[in-house]
Design an enzyme around this catalytic site. Structure first.
Site, PDB file in Angstrom:
ATOM      1  N   ASP A 115       0.879  -1.159   0.000  1.00  0.00           N
ATOM      2  CA  ASP A 115       0.000   0.000   0.000  1.00  0.00           C
ATOM      3  C   ASP A 115       0.925   1.219   0.000  1.00  0.00           C
ATOM      4  O   ASP A 115       2.101   1.133   0.394  1.00  0.00           O
ATOM      5  CB  ASP A 115      -0.950   0.002   1.200  1.00  0.00           C
ATOM      6  CG  ASP A 115      -2.140   0.944   0.962  1.00  0.00           C
ATOM      7  OD1 ASP A 115      -2.071   1.781   0.035  1.00  0.00           O
ATOM      8  OD2 ASP A 115      -3.122   0.864   1.708  1.00  0.00           O
TER       9      ASP A 115
HETATM   10  C1  BGC Z   1      -4.930   3.374  -0.031  1.00  0.00           C
HETATM   11  C2  BGC Z   1      -5.030   2.392  -1.164  1.00  0.00           C
HETATM   12  C3  BGC Z   1      -4.811   3.097  -2.477  1.00  0.00           C
HETATM   13  C4  BGC Z   1      -3.455   3.786  -2.442  1.00  0.00           C
HETATM   14  C5  BGC Z   1      -3.129   4.516  -3.714  1.00  0.00           C
HETATM   15  C6  BGC Z   1      -3.668   4.227  -0.087  1.00  0.00           C
HETATM   16  O1  BGC Z   1      -3.759   5.293   0.806  1.00  0.00           O
HETATM   17  O2  BGC Z   1      -4.976   2.698   1.201  1.00  0.00           O
HETATM   18  O3  BGC Z   1      -6.273   1.741  -1.154  1.00  0.00           O
HETATM   19  O4  BGC Z   1      -4.909   2.203  -3.534  1.00  0.00           O
HETATM   20  O5  BGC Z   1      -3.453   4.729  -1.378  1.00  0.00           O
HETATM   21  O6  BGC Z   1      -3.891   5.657  -3.840  1.00  0.00           O
END
Ligand code: BGC
Length: 757
Positions: A229
């Protein structure tokens, strides 16, 4: 493309570099070797492609796109084919926009109504979540575009999400928090898996070898790459060793250098870096070799698809006196700012820049509607004048529809809710309108359950969840009967927050969040507890009526190696066409482990004309009956009788049938002097070997009359009582309760016999 050969031509620095992003959204190119950069984008329910300035919180603008209903809504459809169609549409738009991977679906379990990100998650039930996520992945990937199932794993709160440890016992993880990932990986091979921010039992998901390698790859056979993530990396070198292939976004080269240093100093095997590079490149080229940037992206058509999907997701929670559907000629008051500016998506990384939105007010333009704003979302208040205007509009109309729900700031990625209430101003408005007009309907826009203190005062409630940019169109179609509602709740609506099983521990203490309610999440808890709920899991009404009949099982008894077919007839006994959801639950009648009363193990959605009937069949295999056994670390079925139920919800079971399932697996056993008689007597194989010891103990506890005991005393201590008393006695009892000098040898011999059976 021979990926291994390609990697063998790369320098260590190039390989390490490939293991993190070039920027927020791109993998790195290696021009000298013809390796292209590929772009990824959020997700999950539409594109948030940020062309210029990247950020992961939806702050900067992204391209104009189509916002489909969020997972909270699509889960309510109980319809795999709907999720597949939505996935196909998103896959097409990815091809058009040159995106290799869309970051979703998000499959974390809705453990508590408070999780800020519940709107993006499917359900409190792992089976429903897994089935729908797999269907969505199937759709996207049919277009040769990847998905990134997230957030792996046990990321069911936003509170302290980047530091907190989700402490979950083995059985609960396997039965509740992992199965959606497992189903998706085994059935659909998502191109990528995104590991979560949190720690799992103390170890960051991004550096957890058990999670990322043992379970994901060795057990489930995952073949793609694992991506972090955004910002989930703590120790990058540990991550490479654990199975984290791609770090996103980028660490400005810091972590790449750490990987190089670790290899040079012998702390990290270079083969592990090769492995990560190979996995990343196999997906990079899988996309590049199948890219079709000339794929058309028909946004207008997708807007209509979004409306069609949203209509099939709406859950009719209550419909007294069949108030809905409303007549197209009726004068109807639409009340509440959400009628004009619907809330249809959540905040954070999934936030989409919609090319169009359709409000209910706009969609009902041709109808006889009066509108009153009722409250103001921005100020989170309702003035006396606004309420008076709403009451007057309600009085003058045949029916009043209040559009209520949670404002953006109430639920979002990044933080949790602190309560389960609607804004007070909305509750006051609903009460006032309901008083003014007995025919009051409430339409709800929210990603997770809310309390409904006014439930007894309104006639109808339509849960629209966060229904995407065309939600207004869908709402009007359902309200005025163009579509009969067919959604079912993918989660329990408790009466109040404190009824929720995680209530005492949710959020955790400091960085420790213990999932103490174990497997008793959602209806698994409420049903076992026989607790009253506002609306149960699976509940959803229709404008027509469905009956289930003729449930039959393909066998009365099976082994855990065989599968069982359950067949049932569903009939539309009402006067309108509509879609029925048939839910199948399984419960173990008697179990030595604590199990829920029932668990969802099958569902089908069928369209029926009035009077029409269809047969629906379900196949149940070992997993439908098994629990996770922590002794053998595997799924296990305890021999015995199971109940198969067909229902309209977890609290409205229409039919049931019984089947005996016998286990083909013998659990390992090892008896010791501390083992109790009861456990050994329950083991059919062991009774004979135990007999000499049991007889000795019986004699000690109920001596024969010639030893001085009277007949009366002997009767008083019947054999049944003796056995009952011995049940919890350890075998070593023979030493404490009067065994003779041979007792130690007898005990030793019996244990030997028992353990070599
Ligand atoms: C989120 C993800 C997301 C990623 C990219 C993170 O803060 O938890 O779900 O895909 O950011 O934007």
């Amino acid at each position: 493309m021979d990926i291994k050969a390609l990697v063998s031509r790369m320098t260590l620095e190039e390989k390490a570099g490939l293991c993190s992003g070039a920027d927020f959204w791109h993998t790195k190119a290696v021009e000298r070797l013809g390796i292209p950069a590929t772009m990824v984008s959020d997700g999950p329910h539409g594109l948030r492609k940020q062309d210029v300035e990247g950020d992961h919180l939806g702050i900067n603008d992204s391209i104009k796109a189509v916002c489909f209903p969020a997972a909270s809504a699509t889960a309510a459809s109980f319809d795999r084919s709907l999720l597949t169609r939505m996935g196909e549409a998103i896959g097409d738009s990815c091809q058009h926009e040159k995106l290799s991977v869309v970051l979703g679906p998000a499959v974390n379990i809705k453990r508590s109504p408070l999780c800020g990100r519940n709107f993006e998650y499917f359900s409190e039930d792992p089976y429903l979540t897994g089935q729908l996520a797999a269907a969505f992945i199937h759709g996207v990937q049919s277009r040769n575009v990847g998905t990134s199932i997230k957030h792996f794993a046990a990321n069911s709160q936003e509170h302290r999400r980047m530091s907190s440890s989700s402490d979950v016992d083995e059985r609960t993880l396997r039965e509740i928090y992992l199965p959606a990932f497992e189903t998706a990986v085994k059935q659909e091979q998502p191109w990528t898996v995104m590991c979560s921010y949190n720690r799992l039992n103390g170890v960051y998901a991004s550096e957890n070898p058990w999670l990322l390698t043992e379970v994901l790859r060795d057990e489930w056979g995952f073949e793609g790459y694992v991506v972090s993530d955004w910002g989930a990396v703590s120790d990058r070198v540990a991550g490479v060793a654990a199975g984290l292939d791609l770090e996103m976004p980028a660490s400005g080269g810091v972590n790449d250098r750490k990987i190089v240093e670790a290899v040079r100093s012998g702390r990290l095997d270079e083969a592990l870096v090769d492995r990560a590079a190979e996995r990343i490149l196999s997906i990079v080229f899988r996309y590049a070799e199948n890219a079709k940037p000339d794929t058309p992206w028909d946004k207008e058509a997708q807007h209509l698809l979004a409306a069609e999907i949203a209509a099939d997701c709406m859950v009719l929670l209550k419909n007294e006196d069949k108030l809905l559907p409303l007549g197209r000629e009726d004068k109807v008051a639409f009340i509440g700012e959400f009628a004009e500016k619907p809330r249809f998506q959540g905040g954070g990384s999934s936030h989409i820049n919609c090319f169009r939105t359709t409000s209910a007010l706009e969609a009902a333009e041709a109808l006889n509607i009066v509108y009153a704003q009722g409250y103001s979302v921005a100020g989170d208040n309702a003035s006396e004048a606004q309420i008076a205007e709403a009451v007057a509009a309600a009085r003058a109309a045949k029916a009043a529809v209040v559009f209520a729900g949670l404002p953006d700031v109430y639920e979002s990625e990044g933080y949790d809710r602190t309560h389960m209430r609607l804004p007070d101003c909305q509750n006051r408005l609903i009460e006032a309108v309901a008083e003014a007009n007995p025919n009051t309907v409430v339409v709800l826009h929210n990603g997770s359950p809310v309390e409904m203190p006014w439930i007894g005062k309104v006639k109808a409630v339509l849960e629209a969840y966060l229904g995407g940019q065309a939600v207004g169109l869908a709402t009007v179609r359902v309200l005025f009967g163009e579509v009969s509602p067919s959604g079912c709740l993918p989660e329990t609506f408790p009466l109040k927050l404190s009824d929720n099983p995680s209530y005492l521990f949710y959020g955790g203490e400091g960085d420790t969040a213990e999932y103490r309610e174990g497997v008793f999440v959602g209806y698994r808890y409420y049903d076992r507890k026989e607790a009253n709920v506002l609306f149960p899991f699976g509940h959803g009404l229709s404008y027509t009526d469905f009956t289930f009949s003729g449930l039959r099982l393909s066998a009365d008894s099976i082994t855990d190696q065989e599968s069982l077919t359950a067949t049932v007839t569903v009939t539309n006994t009402g006067e309108r066409a509509g879609k029925a959801v048939v839910q199948l639950y399984v419960g173990d009648d008697e179990s030595t482990v604590f199990r829920p009363v029932r668990e969802l193990k099958g569902f089908e959605k069928v369209f029926l004309q009035p009077g029409e009937a269809k047969e629906v069949s379900f196949t149940l295999d070992k997993r439908a009956f098994a629990y996770w056994n922590t002794q053998i670390h595997d799924w296990h079925v305890e021999s015995g009788v199971f109940t198969v139920e067909i229902g309209h919800s977890s609290r409205d079971i229409a039919l049931c049938a019984k089947v005996h399932v016998s286990s083909t697996v013998e659990l390992p056993r090892h008896y010791t002097p501390d083992s109790i008689f009861g456990d050994i007597l329950a083991d059919a194989r062991a009774t004979e070997a135990l007999k000499p010891l049991l007889d000795t103990m019986r004699a000690l506890f109920a001596p024969a009359p010639e030893d001085g005991t009277t007949e009366a005393a002997k009767e008083a201590i019947s054999d049944e009582m003796t056995l009952a008393m011995l049940k919890y006695m350890p075998l070593r009892g023979i030493l404490s309760f009067g065994g003779d000098e041979n007792a130690p040898q007898l005990l030793e011999q019996i244990l030997k016999d028992l353990n070599t059976l």
